[in-house]
Motif scaffolding. Structure first.
Motif, PDB file in Angstrom:
ATOM      1  N   GLU A   1      -5.464  34.840 -66.992  1.00  0.00           N
ATOM      2  CA  GLU A   1      -4.256  34.072 -67.566  1.00  0.00           C
ATOM      3  C   GLU A   1      -3.609  33.466 -66.828  1.00  0.00           C
ATOM      4  O   GLU A   1      -3.141  32.259 -67.103  1.00  0.00           O
ATOM      5  CB  GLU A   1      -3.351  35.233 -68.316  1.00  0.00           C
ATOM      6  CG  GLU A   1      -3.942  36.074 -69.409  1.00  0.00           C
ATOM      7  CD  GLU A   1      -3.164  37.112 -69.835  1.00  0.00           C
ATOM      8  OE1 GLU A   1      -3.318  37.725 -70.996  1.00  0.00           O
ATOM      9  OE2 GLU A   1      -2.156  37.532 -69.250  1.00  0.00           O
TER      10      GLU A   1
ATOM     11  N   TYR B   1     -12.163  36.991 -66.811  1.00  0.00           N
ATOM     12  CA  TYR B   1     -12.357  37.643 -68.378  1.00  0.00           C
ATOM     13  C   TYR B   1     -13.695  38.438 -68.384  1.00  0.00           C
ATOM     14  O   TYR B   1     -13.939  39.459 -69.200  1.00  0.00           O
ATOM     15  CB  TYR B   1     -12.158  36.300 -69.473  1.00  0.00           C
ATOM     16  CG  TYR B   1     -10.949  35.743 -69.333  1.00  0.00           C
ATOM     17  CD1 TYR B   1      -9.685  36.448 -69.134  1.00  0.00           C
ATOM     18  CD2 TYR B   1     -10.769  34.553 -69.808  1.00  0.00           C
ATOM     19  CE1 TYR B   1      -8.421  35.929 -69.102  1.00  0.00           C
ATOM     20  CE2 TYR B   1      -9.533  33.777 -69.884  1.00  0.00           C
ATOM     21  CZ  TYR B   1      -8.243  34.623 -69.374  1.00  0.00           C
ATOM     22  OH  TYR B   1      -7.291  33.716 -69.470  1.00  0.00           O
TER      23      TYR B   1
ATOM     24  N   GLU C   1     -10.677  43.186 -75.402  1.00  0.00           N
ATOM     25  CA  GLU C   1     -10.400  42.410 -76.595  1.00  0.00           C
ATOM     26  C   GLU C   1      -9.799  41.038 -76.427  1.00  0.00           C
ATOM     27  O   GLU C   1     -10.077  40.264 -76.861  1.00  0.00           O
ATOM     28  CB  GLU C   1      -9.801  43.278 -77.765  1.00  0.00           C
ATOM     29  CG  GLU C   1      -9.605  42.793 -78.996  1.00  0.00           C
ATOM     30  CD  GLU C   1      -8.964  43.563 -80.022  1.00  0.00           C
ATOM     31  OE1 GLU C   1      -8.507  43.367 -81.022  1.00  0.00           O
ATOM     32  OE2 GLU C   1      -8.753  44.862 -79.637  1.00  0.00           O
ATOM     33  N   LEU C   2      -8.640  41.321 -75.575  1.00  0.00           N
ATOM     34  CA  LEU C   2      -7.877  40.067 -75.208  1.00  0.00           C
ATOM     35  C   LEU C   2      -8.765  39.275 -74.383  1.00  0.00           C
ATOM     36  O   LEU C   2      -8.781  37.956 -74.439  1.00  0.00           O
ATOM     37  CB  LEU C   2      -6.583  40.458 -74.474  1.00  0.00           C
ATOM     38  CG  LEU C   2      -5.343  40.817 -75.420  1.00  0.00           C
ATOM     39  CD1 LEU C   2      -4.444  41.401 -74.042  1.00  0.00           C
ATOM     40  CD2 LEU C   2      -4.964  39.837 -75.995  1.00  0.00           C
TER      41      LEU C   2
ATOM     42  N   LYS D   1     -12.644  32.389 -75.955  1.00  0.00           N
ATOM     43  CA  LYS D   1     -12.685  31.511 -76.830  1.00  0.00           C
ATOM     44  C   LYS D   1     -11.822  30.459 -76.799  1.00  0.00           C
ATOM     45  O   LYS D   1     -12.009  29.311 -77.336  1.00  0.00           O
ATOM     46  CB  LYS D   1     -12.837  32.178 -78.195  1.00  0.00           C
ATOM     47  CG  LYS D   1     -13.955  33.208 -78.615  1.00  0.00           C
ATOM     48  CD  LYS D   1     -13.743  33.954 -79.811  1.00  0.00           C
ATOM     49  CE  LYS D   1     -14.752  34.996 -79.988  1.00  0.00           C
ATOM     50  NZ  LYS D   1     -14.636  35.622 -81.258  1.00  0.00           N
ATOM     51  N   GLU D   2     -10.446  30.827 -76.313  1.00  0.00           N
ATOM     52  CA  GLU D   2      -9.438  29.737 -76.295  1.00  0.00           C
ATOM     53  C   GLU D   2      -8.558  30.307 -75.077  1.00  0.00           C
ATOM     54  O   GLU D   2      -8.190  31.090 -75.060  1.00  0.00           O
ATOM     55  CB  GLU D   2      -8.611  29.913 -77.643  1.00  0.00           C
ATOM     56  CG  GLU D   2      -7.619  28.682 -77.488  1.00  0.00           C
ATOM     57  CD  GLU D   2      -6.764  28.913 -78.900  1.00  0.00           C
ATOM     58  OE1 GLU D   2      -5.548  28.221 -78.943  1.00  0.00           O
ATOM     59  OE2 GLU D   2      -7.211  29.760 -79.895  1.00  0.00           O
TER      60      GLU D   2
ATOM     61  N   TYR E   1      -5.811  30.636 -72.426  1.00  0.00           N
ATOM     62  CA  TYR E   1      -4.397  31.051 -72.717  1.00  0.00           C
ATOM     63  C   TYR E   1      -3.233  30.454 -72.134  1.00  0.00           C
ATOM     64  O   TYR E   1      -3.250  29.732 -71.051  1.00  0.00           O
ATOM     65  CB  TYR E   1      -4.395  32.612 -71.524  1.00  0.00           C
ATOM     66  CG  TYR E   1      -2.951  33.201 -71.578  1.00  0.00           C
ATOM     67  CD1 TYR E   1      -2.664  34.202 -72.618  1.00  0.00           C
ATOM     68  CD2 TYR E   1      -2.163  32.970 -70.331  1.00  0.00           C
ATOM     69  CE1 TYR E   1      -1.238  34.754 -72.423  1.00  0.00           C
ATOM     70  CE2 TYR E   1      -0.916  33.424 -70.271  1.00  0.00           C
ATOM     71  CZ  TYR E   1      -0.320  34.471 -71.251  1.00  0.00           C
ATOM     72  OH  TYR E   1       0.764  34.947 -71.199  1.00  0.00           O
TER      73      TYR E   1
ATOM     74  N   ARG F   1     -12.002  38.564 -74.316  1.00  0.00           N
ATOM     75  CA  ARG F   1     -12.875  37.757 -75.522  1.00  0.00           C
ATOM     76  C   ARG F   1     -12.234  36.635 -76.143  1.00  0.00           C
ATOM     77  O   ARG F   1     -12.729  35.620 -76.311  1.00  0.00           O
ATOM     78  CB  ARG F   1     -13.686  38.797 -76.537  1.00  0.00           C
ATOM     79  CG  ARG F   1     -14.880  39.764 -75.843  1.00  0.00           C
ATOM     80  CD  ARG F   1     -15.520  40.435 -76.867  1.00  0.00           C
ATOM     81  NE  ARG F   1     -14.684  41.652 -77.201  1.00  0.00           N
ATOM     82  CZ  ARG F   1     -14.689  42.951 -76.821  1.00  0.00           C
ATOM     83  NH1 ARG F   1     -15.534  43.156 -75.663  1.00  0.00           N
ATOM     84  NH2 ARG F   1     -14.031  43.895 -77.233  1.00  0.00           N
ATOM     85  N   LYS F   2     -10.919  37.000 -76.406  1.00  0.00           N
ATOM     86  CA  LYS F   2     -10.211  35.874 -77.181  1.00  0.00           C
ATOM     87  C   LYS F   2      -9.926  35.163 -76.252  1.00  0.00           C
ATOM     88  O   LYS F   2      -9.997  33.703 -76.741  1.00  0.00           O
ATOM     89  CB  LYS F   2      -8.882  36.688 -77.579  1.00  0.00           C
ATOM     90  CG  LYS F   2      -7.881  35.546 -78.374  1.00  0.00           C
ATOM     91  CD  LYS F   2      -6.640  36.307 -78.733  1.00  0.00           C
ATOM     92  CE  LYS F   2      -5.672  35.523 -79.404  1.00  0.00           C
ATOM     93  NZ  LYS F   2      -4.275  36.080 -79.665  1.00  0.00           N
ATOM     94  N   HIS F   3      -9.668  34.984 -75.067  1.00  0.00           N
ATOM     95  CA  HIS F   3      -9.153  34.117 -74.042  1.00  0.00           C
ATOM     96  C   HIS F   3     -10.382  32.996 -73.813  1.00  0.00           C
ATOM     97  O   HIS F   3     -10.266  32.148 -73.270  1.00  0.00           O
ATOM     98  CB  HIS F   3      -8.393  34.622 -72.790  1.00  0.00           C
ATOM     99  CG  HIS F   3      -7.189  35.559 -73.180  1.00  0.00           C
ATOM    100  ND1 HIS F   3      -6.412  35.080 -74.137  1.00  0.00           N
ATOM    101  CD2 HIS F   3      -6.482  36.099 -72.255  1.00  0.00           C
ATOM    102  CE1 HIS F   3      -5.489  35.730 -74.044  1.00  0.00           C
ATOM    103  NE2 HIS F   3      -5.424  36.301 -73.089  1.00  0.00           N
TER     104      HIS F   3
END
Length: 414
Positions: free
Chosen positions: A372, A387, A401-402, A408-409, A411, A404-406
């Motif tokens: 991040e 990540y 889980e966070l 994609k997009e 932080y 994987r989200k980061h």
């Protein structure tokens, strides 16, 4: 009312597993409140040099050697419930520490709810239950023979308190935990009614008073219907009396006080207690870490950063063999992040991965946080690598889980 009681049980119990050494396992026979200065070594029973050395290991986070000493004492005193409780304490706290359920930061807010991060070892669970049953059998037989034996009544309260911690933090069985916690309080209140100077009993009673005095109004009304009440002021007073005695609960009372005083924003008072414990138990890096945490929340950020760096260096030098000292690097990163010093924060988080065998959960948190920071610094390639490392460590956790989200997009929430 029924919906409130499980939450109440958590509030009541979670405090017994503070840091590395909550929940006592025995008592000095009828110690008088204020009879000794807090700087003296606590007095334990059964009176045996191995009992003393066991607690020395215990408070320095050397649980394996503590258990060895306590087991040898139990061999010599097989009918002494205090000896059984000592083994129970060490086995239980060692397992909670291994599970990741000993972070005081998770108990410092109004919910008091901590989440164990790793499943319990089945063998440890069986051992804990076996020790509880053994202690209870001894206590019930001895109380049947002499109902006025305050030491045994006190010991039964300790066993019940320990089992309440187990059922709450390991089994997550709130009603069972509540039942044992209330039983522990009642036993120790009876001890104090008969002998007000039995200071060790004030740890459990004082803790319960503070916790119930801190509950939301609606929960207080619910628990009052079953005859339970409490006062924060009385709780803190009792804990100070236990901490200032020469009883076996003196160190434990100081640990609980550190948490409660932090919650009350009495940071200077909490620091005094913490700084009295650090030189007494130099291998317990959690006490040193708590000093940094207290400095941080009191706004003394530079001093806190200095403490975290000292802990990191001491850990590198082997001074904290029983502690995952990389927690200091993670704490330093969080502090620097809060100051918006993102580059230095990333560097602190990166330190966690340089430890030979870092705690996997701490490593995940550090890699996620570092990623991040790199995203905020617009170093996307470095962020993605971090990540990926989070997911590789354990793909089934909230940090993963966070991550994987980061991936994609990027932080961008700072």
């Amino acid at each position: 009312m029924t919906g409130s009681l499980p939450k109440f049980a958590v509030c009541l119990l979670i405090v017994f597993s503070l840091l590395s050494c909550a929940a006592p396992a025995g008592a000095q026979s009828l110690p008088k409140a204020g009879a000794a200065q807090g700087g003296e070594s606590p007095s334990f029973r059964p009176r045996d040099p191995l009992t003393d050395s066991g607690f020395e290991h215990f408070y320095n986070l050397d649980y394996d050697h503590a258990i060895q000493d306590f087991e040898r004492v139990l061999e010599k005193h097989p009918s002494d419930p205090f000896a059984v409780n000592h083994v129970l304490t060490a086995v239980l706290i060692r397992e909670l520490y291994r599970m990741g359920a000993m972070n005081t930061g998770e108990y410092a807010n109004d919910s008091f709810i901590g989440q164990a991060h790793r499943p319990a070892d089945p063998k440890a669970k069986e051992r804990i239950k076996e020790l509880v049953q053994r202690a209870e059998k001894l206590e019930e037989a001895q109380l049947k023979a002499n109902p006025k034996d305050l030491d045994v009544l006190y010991a039964r309260g300790v066993t019940r308190a320990q089992f309440s911690v187990y059922t709450a933090l390991v089994e997550r069985a709130w009603f069972s935990a509540l039942r044992n916690a209330v039983g522990a309080r009642h036993d120790h209140e009876k001890v104090l009614e008969a002998e007000p100077g039995y200071t060790d009993a004030k740890l459990v009673v004082g803790t319960h008073n503070y916790v119930m005095g801190s509950l939301p109004w609606g929960v207080k009304v619910a628990v009052s219907l079953v005859g339970l009440s409490g006062s924060k002021e009385k709780g803190i007073q009792y804990l100070y009396e236990a901490a200032g005695s020469n009883g076996e609960t003196s160190v434990d009372a100081k640990v609980v006080l550190m948490l409660f005083l932090r919650r009350e924003h009495r940071y200077d008072d909490a620091l005094k207690i913490t700084r009295s414990l650090i030189p007494r138990y130099p291998q317990n890096g959690l006490f040193a870490l708590e000093e940094g945490n207290l400095l941080r929340v009191s706004g003394k950020k530079d001093e806190a950063a200095g403490v975290y760096r000292q802990i990191w260096q001491a850990g590198r030098e082997g001074r904290y063999p029983g502690m995952h000292y990389e927690l200091a690097a993670l704490s330093l990163g969080d502090l620097l992040r809060g100051e918006k010093d993102y580059a230095e924060a990333a560097g602190a988080y990166e330190l966690v991965g340089t430890v030979a065998q870092p705690d996997r959960e701490l490593l995940q948190k550090a890699n996620l946080a570092a990623g991040e920071m790199y995203d905020v610094l617009q170093k996307r390639d470095l962020a993605v690598k971090k990540y990926q490392a989070v997911i590789a460590t354990n793909s089934a956790t909230p940090p993963a889980e966070l991550a994987r989200k980061h991936m994609k997009e990027a932080y961008r929430n700072e």
